[in-house]
Scaffold this active site. Structure first.
Site, PDB file in Angstrom:
ATOM      1  N   CYS A 127     -36.495 -63.590  62.290  1.00 46.38           N
ATOM      2  CA  CYS A 127     -35.725 -62.403  61.836  1.00 46.38           C
ATOM      3  C   CYS A 127     -34.330 -62.583  62.237  1.00 46.38           C
ATOM      4  O   CYS A 127     -33.860 -63.730  62.734  1.00 46.38           O
ATOM      5  CB  CYS A 127     -36.515 -61.279  62.576  1.00 46.38           C
ATOM      6  SG  CYS A 127     -36.278 -61.523  64.429  1.00 46.38           S
ATOM      7  N   PHE A 268     -52.129 -71.125  48.416  1.00 46.27           N
ATOM      8  CA  PHE A 268     -53.491 -70.804  48.363  1.00 46.27           C
ATOM      9  C   PHE A 268     -54.341 -71.839  47.877  1.00 46.27           C
ATOM     10  O   PHE A 268     -55.421 -71.683  46.877  1.00 46.27           O
ATOM     11  CB  PHE A 268     -53.805 -69.513  47.462  1.00 46.27           C
ATOM     12  CG  PHE A 268     -53.348 -68.180  47.869  1.00 46.27           C
ATOM     13  CD1 PHE A 268     -53.927 -67.796  49.095  1.00 46.27           C
ATOM     14  CD2 PHE A 268     -52.250 -67.710  47.367  1.00 46.27           C
ATOM     15  CE1 PHE A 268     -53.235 -66.470  49.509  1.00 46.27           C
ATOM     16  CE2 PHE A 268     -51.837 -66.562  48.019  1.00 46.27           C
ATOM     17  CZ  PHE A 268     -52.346 -65.746  49.115  1.00 46.27           C
ATOM     18  N   LEU A 269     -54.150 -73.088  48.345  1.00 46.32           N
ATOM     19  CA  LEU A 269     -54.768 -74.479  47.966  1.00 46.32           C
ATOM     20  C   LEU A 269     -55.921 -74.404  48.661  1.00 46.32           C
ATOM     21  O   LEU A 269     -56.128 -75.117  49.733  1.00 46.32           O
ATOM     22  CB  LEU A 269     -53.808 -75.572  48.088  1.00 46.32           C
ATOM     23  CG  LEU A 269     -54.590 -76.847  47.914  1.00 46.32           C
ATOM     24  CD1 LEU A 269     -54.963 -77.019  46.328  1.00 46.32           C
ATOM     25  CD2 LEU A 269     -53.472 -77.974  48.238  1.00 46.32           C
ATOM     26  N   ARG A 270     -57.149 -73.891  48.192  1.00 46.31           N
ATOM     27  CA  ARG A 270     -58.336 -73.821  48.630  1.00 46.31           C
ATOM     28  C   ARG A 270     -59.276 -73.359  47.679  1.00 46.31           C
ATOM     29  O   ARG A 270     -59.137 -72.671  46.683  1.00 46.31           O
ATOM     30  CB  ARG A 270     -58.549 -72.801  49.857  1.00 46.31           C
ATOM     31  CG  ARG A 270     -58.235 -71.460  49.633  1.00 46.31           C
ATOM     32  CD  ARG A 270     -57.972 -70.646  51.194  1.00 46.31           C
ATOM     33  NE  ARG A 270     -58.011 -69.229  50.811  1.00 46.31           N
ATOM     34  CZ  ARG A 270     -56.887 -68.506  51.061  1.00 46.31           C
ATOM     35  NH1 ARG A 270     -55.855 -69.190  51.697  1.00 46.31           N
ATOM     36  NH2 ARG A 270     -56.630 -67.335  51.135  1.00 46.31           N
ATOM     37  N   ALA A 272     -61.321 -74.610  45.317  1.00 50.97           N
ATOM     38  CA  ALA A 272     -60.969 -75.310  44.111  1.00 50.97           C
ATOM     39  C   ALA A 272     -59.918 -74.467  43.096  1.00 50.97           C
ATOM     40  O   ALA A 272     -60.219 -74.246  41.812  1.00 50.97           O
ATOM     41  CB  ALA A 272     -62.319 -75.302  43.420  1.00 50.97           C
ATOM     42  N   ARG A 273     -58.920 -73.942  43.591  1.00 47.56           N
ATOM     43  CA  ARG A 273     -57.925 -73.271  42.815  1.00 47.56           C
ATOM     44  C   ARG A 273     -56.659 -73.228  43.877  1.00 47.56           C
ATOM     45  O   ARG A 273     -56.544 -73.678  45.018  1.00 47.56           O
ATOM     46  CB  ARG A 273     -58.378 -71.685  42.903  1.00 47.56           C
ATOM     47  CG  ARG A 273     -58.300 -70.834  44.030  1.00 47.56           C
ATOM     48  CD  ARG A 273     -58.520 -69.536  43.561  1.00 47.56           C
ATOM     49  NE  ARG A 273     -58.707 -68.725  44.837  1.00 47.56           N
ATOM     50  CZ  ARG A 273     -57.656 -68.270  45.595  1.00 47.56           C
ATOM     51  NH1 ARG A 273     -56.429 -68.249  44.700  1.00 47.56           N
ATOM     52  NH2 ARG A 273     -57.580 -67.345  46.557  1.00 47.56           N
TER      53      ARG A 273
END
Length: 284
Positions: A127, A268-270, A272-273
């Site tokens: 910040c 959001f690499l988890r 299978a997407r």
């Protein structure tokens, strides 16, 4: 047997409920160690040597030298290993080494600006600065848009979180550490670092790369075990990394930063997407 500097044991009580009954178990738990580390800096100014305390960070002990080296690099204090004359633990009045205090001595020709000491470092504060000021600071630090690297098979990315998880030895025992890892374009794990602080883990990883003469890392994939924040993207850009993937979400400023510097950012690499937020050209 050598003592593990990253963990310690703690007697605990575990509470379990089964139906209407409550049970308590006395167990031995393993905790991640968190201790402060101070980095002091010795530098030349107006033909004289000066010394200042540079930063204090809460970290997991271990890889302290690479943590300090990576911090100096990613905060723009040094640009190469040649800027660093020495990096040593400080000693007390009796000549004993202090485990939590390190001194970096900069070379005479290092273009260090003491004014940097007056601001909050990105790694210790998220910040106090606006987005435009943050981008301008990187520009003045000399960070350039990352070069195009090898094309990466998008399916390959889906295999990386499992490799990261399997290689996190301390996290597997404690559940209390962040991690980051470097992979090559074939999806092979090259290096990994863990720490109680996300920025510390990345500084350890990049400090080792600097020491080994591996920078820039334009042909590498950086995987983050949590979210992608501005300070992590900033550090990855200093190292010239072209593709950053995070198991968690990216922040808005992280996306803006990756976009501005031609970096591919995946979140959001988890399960299978994954989502591609910037510059998808590196993924086939």
């Amino acid at each position: 047997m050598a003592t593990d500097p990253t963990t310690r044991h703690r007697a605990i009580e575990r509470v379990l409920r089964s139906g209407e009954e409550q049970q308590r178990q006395h167990l031995d738990d393993l905790l991640v160690i968190e201790e402060p580390m101070e980095l002091r800096i010795d530098y030349a100014i107006a033909g004289k040597r000066a010394s200042r305390s540079l930063a204090i960070t809460m970290r997991t002990p271990g890889d302290d030298e690479d943590l300090a080296r990576g911090f100096l690099l990613t905060e723009g204090i040094i640009n190469s290993e040649a800027d660093l004359l020495s990096l040593k633990r400080c000693t007390d009045g009796q000549g004993e080494e202090s485990p939590n205090i390190w001194r970096a001595t900069l070379a005479e020709g290092c273009n260090f600006d003491p004014g940097k000491l007056q601001r909050n470092f990105y790694s210790t504060s998220s910040c106090g600065v606006c987005g435009k000021a943050s981008l301008d600071a990187l520009h003045h630090q000399g960070v350039m848009p990352v070069a195009d690297g090898p094309a990466i098979d998008a399916e390959l990315l889906l295999q990386l979180p499992e490799q990261l998880c399997a290689a996190q030895a301390t996290f597997d025992r404690t559940g209390g550490l962040h991690a980051c890892a470097l992979f090559n374009a074939r999806g092979e794990l090259l290096d990994l670092a863990e720490d109680v602080g996300r920025h510390n883990a990345l500084d350890k990883l990049l400090g080792r790369a600097l020491r080994r003469g591996q920078l820039p890392l334009g042909d590498r994939i950086l995987l983050l075990s949590g979210r992608a924040s501005f300070e992590l993207i900033q550090k990855s850009l200093v190292a010239g990394i072209g593709l950053v993937a995070a198991v968690g979400a990216p922040s808005s400023l992280a996306v803006d930063l990756s976009d501005t510097y031609a970096q591919t950012l995946v979140g959001f690499l988890r399960d299978a997407r994954f989502n591609i937020y910037t510059h998808p050209r590196r993924l086939t």
